[in-house]
Design a protein around this motif. Structure first.
Motif, mmCIF file in Angstrom:
data_model
loop_
_atom_site.group_PDB
_atom_site.id
_atom_site.type_symbol
_atom_site.label_atom_id
_atom_site.label_comp_id
_atom_site.label_asym_id
_atom_site.label_seq_id
_atom_site.Cartn_x
_atom_site.Cartn_y
_atom_site.Cartn_z
ATOM 1 N N ILE A 162 -3.585 -19.937 -27.497
ATOM 2 C CA ILE A 162 -4.383 -19.198 -28.471
ATOM 3 C C ILE A 162 -3.820 -19.400 -29.874
ATOM 4 C CG2 ILE A 162 -5.293 -16.933 -29.088
ATOM 5 C CD1 ILE A 162 -6.228 -17.923 -26.368
ATOM 6 N N MET A 163 -4.723 -19.627 -30.823
ATOM 7 C CA MET A 163 -4.319 -19.740 -32.220
ATOM 8 C C MET A 163 -3.974 -18.371 -32.785
ATOM 9 S SD MET A 163 -3.819 -21.330 -35.084
ATOM 10 C CE MET A 163 -4.418 -23.010 -34.813
ATOM 11 N N GLN A 164 -2.871 -18.303 -33.544
ATOM 12 C CA GLN A 164 -2.444 -17.065 -34.168
ATOM 13 C C GLN A 164 -2.856 -17.020 -35.641
ATOM 14 O OE1 GLN A 164 1.738 -15.904 -33.000
ATOM 15 N NE2 GLN A 164 1.737 -17.987 -32.185
ATOM 16 N N SER A 165 -2.695 -15.864 -36.246
ATOM 17 C CA SER A 165 -3.090 -15.680 -37.645
ATOM 18 C C SER A 165 -2.279 -16.537 -38.603
ATOM 19 C CB SER A 165 -2.934 -14.204 -38.037
ATOM 20 O OG SER A 165 -3.726 -13.370 -37.230
ATOM 21 N N GLN A 166 -1.033 -16.902 -38.235
ATOM 22 C CA GLN A 166 -0.197 -17.699 -39.126
ATOM 23 C C GLN A 166 -0.340 -19.196 -38.875
ATOM 24 O OE1 GLN A 166 1.358 -18.603 -36.501
ATOM 25 N NE2 GLN A 166 2.779 -17.138 -35.643
ATOM 26 N N GLY A 167 -1.233 -19.610 -37.969
ATOM 27 C CA GLY A 167 -1.490 -21.019 -37.758
ATOM 28 C C GLY A 167 -0.741 -21.653 -36.613
ATOM 29 N N GLY A 168 -0.023 -20.874 -35.809
ATOM 30 C CA GLY A 168 0.682 -21.408 -34.646
ATOM 31 C C GLY A 168 -0.036 -21.054 -33.358
ATOM 32 N N LEU A 169 0.359 -21.730 -32.275
ATOM 33 C CA LEU A 169 -0.218 -21.459 -30.957
ATOM 34 C C LEU A 169 0.705 -20.578 -30.139
ATOM 35 C CD1 LEU A 169 -1.508 -25.039 -29.987
ATOM 36 C CD2 LEU A 169 -2.906 -23.081 -30.690
ATOM 37 N N MET A 170 0.131 -19.807 -29.236
ATOM 38 C CA MET A 170 0.909 -19.054 -28.249
ATOM 39 C C MET A 170 0.164 -19.098 -26.929
ATOM 40 S SD MET A 170 0.266 -15.074 -29.353
ATOM 41 C CE MET A 170 -1.357 -14.475 -29.841
ATOM 42 N N ASP A 171 0.919 -18.949 -25.850
ATOM 43 C CA ASP A 171 0.343 -18.942 -24.513
ATOM 44 C C ASP A 171 -0.539 -17.709 -24.335
ATOM 45 O OD1 ASP A 171 0.774 -20.193 -21.627
ATOM 46 O OD2 ASP A 171 0.762 -18.012 -21.436
ATOM 47 N N SER A 172 -1.573 -17.822 -23.519
ATOM 48 C CA SER A 172 -2.500 -16.711 -23.325
ATOM 49 C C SER A 172 -1.818 -15.475 -22.747
ATOM 50 C CB SER A 172 -3.662 -17.129 -22.421
ATOM 51 O OG SER A 172 -3.200 -17.500 -21.137
#
Length: 648
Positions: free
Chosen positions: A238-248
């Motif tokens: 999932i894309m985060q507000s700061q432009g990085g990805l994180m696992d669902s």
């Protein structure tokens, strides 16, 4: 379905951004072929449709999904969050009610403070108390908590735990969390001192409340989506507000990090364009079906904010004063969003004036020209009438257009105003442009930046259509239309890396810092981030860790984060010089006051994969196009068939 070619990759990668009107999708096959689609955002079936398209491309390949979504921002805007309770220290029940005492306009006597996200009847006090230095004055009473969980909080879906001074000592919050997990395993809960350990009671409490209230919403959304696309765990990022990805799975516990998920992806892609094209200053302009977004990029880095306000009360006009929405103290791409998109509806107010937005036609029924039953005039209908959009089809032919229906819709506002259909369409476009100019000025002129020195990167389904007119108004001399502009946010997803941020409160005068203690605190932050990366299957040895220090002048509220110099004997001097330069650049003066450290922060990034570029060649055609409120014949070019040497 548009195709291009990238380097080899061992899996079928699917990047998709679900917007209010359209869903942008890019498929990168194992053999490097690239397929793109733009689909209407029918939320009940969109995941299944993406899965079907993936199976058509390669039914055997392992799939990896990257996703940007407006689920969280929509839930907050519409106040459709989960029923949430809060546990706090005795005497602090009304912090969410009192907020920070800020208001968006001190002259607006009719302004009413928005209701807190968690109603007061669901905020309950505990007799425990931790002092500012971390020592325990009163312990946690387990029976008191059990009584609340079985009584007044029995019906809530989530609980926010926010006890006073928990950044100094989070043990009481840990104990409360463990008790909730044991007594009510069905409940979602968010713990402030562990997840958001920063000084500032209201900011920390508000952030925790937003996070807790979104957890059930996001869990339901991701569970349904994963079932439709056939992904789970690290199969969906999932894309985060700061432009990085994180696992669902991480997203389920940290939904507050994905409030600006959708817009951040496009800004990230625009920053890559800036880096590749050596563009020093860029205005990223994204106009979709529902809203338009603007962001500034300096030296190929998107500008970030450490704190945002969210919810129905937050607006462009309140961004400088605050107090209109719910505070979220997490890093976010600094962007401004306005209610002017391709689907924004034109209407006539009680005074007989033509208005545009903020209400939109959405994906169902959509603009009238889509032929799906919509009858209200929209910006997209106006663009079809004026010839700015094809009168036959858009989105690579996947969305048919009907000029006659567009004209009929525009006529509904043209006739009462005594205008021709073309004149009314021109007026609709100009009103929408005026709204979007405000957003572009907010990230440039109002930040002390001259837009005439910027390049505009325009994308989104309608961004390139309006870009030149907006650029002329701002004095911007160059407009860059990137590859895949209509699905550019999905491109940003392909370019994104894993990213996680951690903070730690530290209150000390800068001239009293001990380098060894300072370094030890960063070691703790790195350990915390490494554990998150390992849970996502990422080796911390492959990650980069950036250290920053939050400082402020004593008796001032304005804190800034600066890069941390090496922790040696010159630590205090280097921090003072770096902060003074940063403060001067932002505020144009430096106060004569002592400098204090207020916190430490660390950012961890790790590669997920790389995107690529398309192969281009050239072809042109012509159609009638508006100039002002009249029509001229203008040549049009197919972007997918243009080469890097093409001129127009």
């Amino acid at each position: 379905m548009e195709t291009a070619s990238l380097g080899q990759r061992p899996e079928l990668t699917v990047a998709f951004d679900i917007g209010g009107t359209f869903t942008d999708v890019i498929f990168v096959a194992p053999d490097g072929r690239v397929f793109t689609r733009k689909l209407l955002s029918h939320l009940g079936t969109i995941g299944s449709r993406i899965s079907e398209l993936a199976a058509e491309i390669d039914g055997e390949a392992r799939r990896s999904f990257r996703h940007a979504t407006t689920t969280c921002s929509n839930a907050l805007l519409e106040n459709k969050v989960a029923s949430t309770g809060m546990l706090t220290t005795k005497g602090f029940r009304d912090v969410l009610e009192m907020r920070s005492q800020r208001r968006p306009s001190i002259h607006d006597v009719g302004w009413e403070r928005p209701a807190p996200l968690i109603p007061r009847r669901l905020v309950h006090e505990l007799a425990e108390r931790v002092l500012a230095d971390g020592t325990v004055e009163s312990p946690v009473d387990d029976d008191e908590i059990r009584g609340l969980l079985k009584g007044p909080l029995a019906e809530v879906e989530a609980i926010a735990v926010c006890l006073i001074n928990s950044p100094a000592n989070p043990e009481h919050e840990r104990r409360v969390a463990a008790l909730i997990e044991r007594e009510r395993p069905d409940l979602r809960f968010s713990v402030s001192g562990i997840e958001f350990p920063e000084v500032g009671e209201y900011e920390r409490m508000s952030t925790t409340a937003v996070n807790a209230s979104l957890m059930p919403v996001v869990d339901r959304y991701l569970t349904r989506l994963e079932g439709q696309i056939g992904a789970s765990g690290s199969g969906l990022r999932i894309m985060q507000s700061q432009g990085g990805l994180m696992d669902s799975q991480v997203a389920r516990t940290q939904p507050v990090q994905m409030i600006e998920s959708g817009p951040a992806a496009g800004v990230l892609a625009a920053a890559r364009i800036a880096a590749n094209s050596d563009l020093g200053r860029v205005l990223a302009f994204d106009m979709g079906g529902t809203t338009a977004k603007a962001s500034a990029i300096l030296d190929a880095r998107p500008m970030e904010r450490p704190q945002v306000e969210v919810g129905a009360g937050a607006s462009l006009g309140s961004r400088f004063f605050g107090g209109a929405g719910h505070v979220v103290r997490t890093p976010s791409v600094d962007l401004v969003e306005v209610g002017a998109g391709g689907g924004s509806i034109a209407w006539i107010d009680s005074a007989g004036a033509l208005r545009v937005g903020p209400e939109g036609a959405g994906a169902e029924p959509g603009p009238a020209c889509y032929g799906n039953g919509g009858t209200q005039p929209t910006v997209t209908d106006a663009n079809v009438v004026l010839g700015y959009l094809s009168a036959s089809a858009i989105a690579d032919g996947s969305v048919p257009m009907n000029r006659e229906l567009a004209e009929r819709a525009i006529e509904s506002v043209a006739t009462p105003l005594g205008l021709s259909v073309t004149e009314a369409a021109h007026g609709i476009v100009q009103i929408a442009n005026t709204t979007m100019i405000r957003a572009l000025r907010a990230v440039s002129v109002e930040k002390g930046q001259d837009p005439r020195g910027f390049t505009m990167v325009a994308y989104g389904g309608a961004g390139p259509v309006h870009a030149v007119q907006l650029a002329e108004e701002l004095g911007v001399r160059t407009v860059y239309i990137p590859p895949f502009p209509g699905i550019f946010s999905a491109v940003g997803l392909l370019l994104a890396e894993y990213r996680h941020d951690a903070v730690m409160s530290l209150a000390a005068p800068v001239d009293t810092l001990e380098p060894e203690t300072f370094a030890e605190r960063f070691v703790k932050l790195q350990k915390r981030l490494s554990e998150i990366l390992e849970a996502e299957g990422v080796d911390p040895a492959d990650a980069e860790f950036d250290r920053h220090v939050d400082l402020k002048y004593r008796d001032s509220e304005e804190r800034l984060a600066v890069a941390c110099p090496p922790p040696d004997d010159r630590l205090g001097t280097m921090l003072t010089e770096t902060f003074s330069d940063a403060y001067l650049a932002k505020f144009h003066y430096v106060p004569d006051a002592p400098l204090d450290v207020v916190g430490l922060r660390m950012r961890a990034t790790a590669a997920v994969g790389r995107g690529g570029s398309e192969i281009l060649s050239s072809s042109t055609r012509a159609r009638p196009t508006a100039r002002g409120a009249g029509l001229v014949r203008a040549r049009t070019s197919d972007r997918s068939k243009a080469s890097s040497r093409s001129t127009f």
